[in-house]
Design a protein around this motif. Structure first.
Motif, PDB file in Angstrom:
ATOM      1  N   ALA A 478    -104.367  17.335  60.864  1.00  0.00           N
ATOM      2  CA  ALA A 478    -105.726  18.433  61.912  1.00  0.00           C
ATOM      3  C   ALA A 478    -104.699  19.053  62.745  1.00  0.00           C
ATOM      4  CB  ALA A 478    -106.498  17.421  62.794  1.00  0.00           C
ATOM      5  N   ASP A 479    -103.314  18.794  62.789  1.00  0.00           N
ATOM      6  CA  ASP A 479    -102.764  19.592  64.011  1.00  0.00           C
ATOM      7  C   ASP A 479    -101.722  20.335  63.684  1.00  0.00           C
ATOM      8  OD1 ASP A 479    -100.953  17.702  62.326  1.00  0.00           O
ATOM      9  OD2 ASP A 479     -99.716  16.296  63.962  1.00  0.00           O
ATOM     10  N   GLY A 480    -102.213  20.279  61.961  1.00  0.00           N
ATOM     11  CA  GLY A 480    -101.295  21.375  61.441  1.00  0.00           C
ATOM     12  C   GLY A 480    -100.114  21.133  60.771  1.00  0.00           C
ATOM     13  N   THR A 481     -99.462  20.180  60.977  1.00  0.00           N
ATOM     14  CA  THR A 481     -98.693  19.725  59.719  1.00  0.00           C
ATOM     15  C   THR A 481     -98.883  19.095  58.215  1.00  0.00           C
ATOM     16  OG1 THR A 481     -98.354  17.391  60.709  1.00  0.00           O
ATOM     17  CG2 THR A 481     -97.434  19.538  61.939  1.00  0.00           C
ATOM     18  N   TRP A 482     -97.964  19.383  57.773  1.00  0.00           N
ATOM     19  CA  TRP A 482     -98.043  18.119  55.958  1.00  0.00           C
ATOM     20  C   TRP A 482     -96.417  17.648  55.567  1.00  0.00           C
ATOM     21  CZ3 TRP A 482     -94.155  20.360  52.806  1.00  0.00           C
ATOM     22  CH2 TRP A 482     -94.285  21.890  53.092  1.00  0.00           C
ATOM     23  N   SER A 483     -96.222  16.850  54.928  1.00  0.00           N
ATOM     24  CA  SER A 483     -95.287  16.059  54.590  1.00  0.00           C
ATOM     25  C   SER A 483     -95.283  15.893  53.151  1.00  0.00           C
ATOM     26  CB  SER A 483     -94.084  15.396  55.218  1.00  0.00           C
ATOM     27  OG  SER A 483     -92.627  14.559  54.725  1.00  0.00           O
ATOM     28  N   VAL A 484     -93.890  16.719  52.573  1.00  0.00           N
ATOM     29  CA  VAL A 484     -94.120  16.015  50.720  1.00  0.00           C
ATOM     30  C   VAL A 484     -93.098  15.435  50.913  1.00  0.00           C
ATOM     31  CG1 VAL A 484     -93.490  16.699  48.152  1.00  0.00           C
ATOM     32  CG2 VAL A 484     -95.664  17.427  50.226  1.00  0.00           C
ATOM     33  N   LYS A 485     -92.710  13.768  49.621  1.00  0.00           N
ATOM     34  CA  LYS A 485     -92.018  12.719  50.057  1.00  0.00           C
ATOM     35  C   LYS A 485     -90.936  13.414  48.779  1.00  0.00           C
ATOM     36  CE  LYS A 485     -93.764   8.358  51.019  1.00  0.00           C
ATOM     37  NZ  LYS A 485     -94.071   6.868  50.313  1.00  0.00           N
ATOM     38  N   ALA A 486     -89.408  12.953  48.905  1.00  0.00           N
ATOM     39  CA  ALA A 486     -87.727  13.516  48.846  1.00  0.00           C
ATOM     40  C   ALA A 486     -87.339  12.756  48.976  1.00  0.00           C
ATOM     41  CB  ALA A 486     -87.889  15.350  48.744  1.00  0.00           C
ATOM     42  N   ASP A 487     -86.442  12.502  47.374  1.00  0.00           N
ATOM     43  CA  ASP A 487     -85.106  11.760  47.313  1.00  0.00           C
ATOM     44  C   ASP A 487     -83.860  12.945  47.075  1.00  0.00           C
ATOM     45  OD1 ASP A 487     -83.347   9.782  47.840  1.00  0.00           O
ATOM     46  OD2 ASP A 487     -84.629   8.907  45.407  1.00  0.00           O
TER      47      ASP A 487
END
Length: 665
Positions: A478-487
């Protein structure tokens, strides 16, 4: 009753304004004073002149600082107060008119388009007048604005539009009824309650309103020029009414009425009062302005007709002289002020969409902009949803943000000012999701050690898909943020991200970045220090990542490299550093990625040698006790001794010089 010669007065005014008729200006020598042309003093002067007898028919003022006196008497025949005023004031213009000003309704009711006013109790009792302007009731219902004397103090209470071609302005001789118009709802001729009114009182007016009851009529904010009367469609050739204002003296003014049609004269005097005669021999005071022409500008039946300057509504035909060349117009704004909220309908230009163009694309929440007439409010009605208002600034610009929903946004726009509205304008834009933003790692950045997530911002509720060296999806919060895990360890990488919602998919965002080891450290050399002698560095060393190769440059020239072991590395300097400034850069590389550290320092020249001692006299006397050296036959030993010392010191200096030269080499 004396009929006020309104039309003839208008003609004289026009001729004066054009220079064809010289105004009669009184001169009485050095004792003349200046008459006031504004404020209470002017109002008082007008009252005194107008009440001095039947000679003075109207008093107003022109644009040159003169008080204009309209009189049926020649200037030489003026009497009493009028004669004294003309002779003692230097700024008086006397306008001789052929008759008194009289109402141009002679038992009729008329306007821009003709109408017949009649008494509902006795339909045979009526007369012709002209529609002044289309308008609105205080509640926003359609209305017509006309002259108050057309109502005959309330006797006339109904109205019927007449066939244009049957009216005199349309070439006819006997007007024929065409369609019902409405009921007279307000009328004032003279003062309140249709009293005589008084000179000097701006509330002495001539105005009536008709509430339109015929729902089939479409009232337009226009004034006909009567060019299309033969087609029975007076709306086919018109002038738009875009504003309501005050008459401007010295400027052209046009009138539209059922008897003489569309005529033009010149406003000769403004902000004055005229006595307008009635058929019964009485009169009423009317506040307004005079229009003059060298042709007939008004006649009976034109009463109530529109008086405009350009596209501005300024008055209603009230009276005129028998010759028709002078016309007295009632001030429109002062008349409307007495009606309790009736207004004139004005033309509102259509709004326009400027960015994006109609059918173009726009991002969610991005501005949609356009233009509309200044002073209006833009009403936006979406194809699905509630109407909302958008303010229009003083430059005629408006803006609102695109909706959150992706896809086609269809809407209509209307510019509104009071009860006046523009035409409805339909438009649509395509709301597209813009590419999401990858904030970490940013495009072109270098990240130390590792990357554990690809993250950024996007459209709330959208699904972000990351591809490339990292694959995965995430929902935008809802705050407009996103994240995808990485290694990701050391290396060079590229990822893309797109977002989808409401069946629409955005363009891609791209980020290319590097994961590199932490920068090596350089020990033993202090940044900004100056070294000399034995302190001059002969090697560069420091710490780093085990297994990394550290390459060292001095002033951009590579001097060697070493592999980090046990967290340490060292590179020897093959050549000694001479006097000057130096920058050392240590770059460690592992898995094809690098990081660097640097220090800057200076090398100073070797200190100068101590100066040689000079020869001094030996001790006085002989022997050890006398302070003298013993005589040995070798002569004075001092020159030889000091020469040896000098030779010794010279040898050391030479050696030191050679050493410095070697260091510099």
């Amino acid at each position: 009753m004396k009929r006020t010669g309104w039309v003839a007065a208008s003609a004289a005014l026009a001729l004066t304004a054009t220079g064809l008729l010289a105004p009669a200006v009184a001169f009485a020598g050095d004792n003349q004073s200046i008459a006031p042309t504004a404020g209470p003093e002017f109002d008082s002067t007008a009252r005194e002149l107008l009440s001095s007898g039947d000679q003075v028919q109207a008093v107003a003022k022109d644009g040159e600082g003169n008080v204009v006196v309209f009189t049926t008497a020649e200037e030489s025949n003026l009497e009493g107060e009028a004669k004294s005023f003309v002779q003692t004031k230097s700024n008086v213009k006397v306008q001789h008119i052929d008759s008194e000003f009289s109402a141009l309704a002679e038992n009729d009711v008329v306007g821009g388009a003709g109408y017949l006013g009649y008494e509902s109790a006795d339909p045979s009792n009526g007369g012709y007048c002209s529609v002044g302007f289309s308008g609105w009731t205080p509640k926003g219902d359609p209305a017509v604005i006309s002259a108050g004397h057309c109502a005959v103090d309330g006797v006339i209470d109904r109205s019927i539009l007449t066939v244009p071609s049957s009216d005199p302005a349309g070439g006819g001789s006997q007007s024929e009824p065409m369609a019902a118009l409405g009921s007279l709802s307000f009328w004032q001729f003279g003062g309140p309650d249709n009293s005589q009114g008084s000179e000097g009182d701006v509330n002495s007016v001539d105005i009536s309103t008709i509430d339109v009851t015929n729902e089939d009529l479409d009232l337009l904010p226009k004034v006909t020029d009567w060019k299309t009367a033969s087609s029975e469609d007076l709306a086919a050739s018109t002038i738009d009414v875009r504003a309501v204002g005050s008459a401007q003296v010295g400027q052209a003014a046009s009138k539209s009425g059922r008897t003489t049609g569309f005529t033009t004269g010149t406003v000769d005097a403004v902000e004055g009062w005229s006595r307008i005669g009635k058929p019964d021999g009485t009169f009423r005071w009317v506040y307004g302005f005079a229009v003059v022409s060298d042709q007939r500008v008004g006649a009976p039946g034109d009463s109530g007709g529109a008086v405009i300057q350009g596209n501005t509504a300024v008055g209603l035909v009230s009276g005129g002289t028998e010759s028709g060349t002078w016309m007295w117009a009632a001030d429109l704004q002062q008349g409307l002020a007495q009606t309790g909220g009736y207004t004139v309908a004005i033309k509102i230009d259509d709004p326009a969409l400027t960015s994006p163009a109609n059918g173009g694309t726009v991002g969610v929440g991005a501005p949609i902009t356009g233009t509309a007439p200044a002073g209006t409010t833009l009403k936006v009605t979406p194809a699905s949803g509630d109407t909302f208002d958008v303010p229009v600034d003083g430059n005629g610009n408006w803006t609102f943000n695109a909706p959150d929903k992706l896809g086609t946004f269809a809407f209509s726009m209307t510019a509104v000012n009071g009860y006046n509205k523009s035409s409805k304008v339909d438009a649509s834009v395509e709301v597209k999701a813009e590419a999401p933003v990858i904030t970490t790692p940013a495009n072109g950045s270098t990240v130390e050690t590792e990357v554990t997530a690809i993250s950024g911002t996007g459209l709330a509720g959208a699904t972000v898909t990351v591809e490339g060296d990292v694959d995965g999806t995430a929902k935008v919060a809802a705050d407009g943020t996103w994240s995808v895990k990485a290694d990701l360890g050391y290396g060079n990488y590229t990822v893309t991200a797109s977002q989808a919602r409401d069946g629409e998919t955005s363009a891609e965002a791209t980020s290319s970045f590097t994961v590199a080891p932490t920068a090596p450290t350089i020990t033993g050399i202090q940044d900004g220090a100056t070294y000399s002698g034995d302190a001059i560095p002969t090697s560069v060393s420091g710490t780093g990542v085990n297994g990394a190769v550290v390459s060292v440059t001095v002033n951009d020239a590579k001097v060697g490299q070493a592999t980090v072991k046990d967290g340490k590395w060292s590179v020897a300097l093959k050549d000694a550093l001479g006097e000057g400034a130096y920058t050392v850069v240590a770059t460690q590389t592992i898995d094809s990625v690098s990081s660097s550290a640097s220090v800057s320092f200076a090398v100073a020249a070797a200190p100068a040698p101590s100066p040689s001692p000079t020869a001094t006299p030996g001790p006085a006397g002989g022997g050890n006790g006398g302070g003298k050296l013993p005589v040995t036959g070798m002569g004075d030993p001092a020159p030889l001794a000091w020469g040896a010392v000098a030779l010794l010191l010279g040898g050391v200096g030479a050696l030191g010089y050679r050493r410095l030269r070697r260091v510099e080499r």
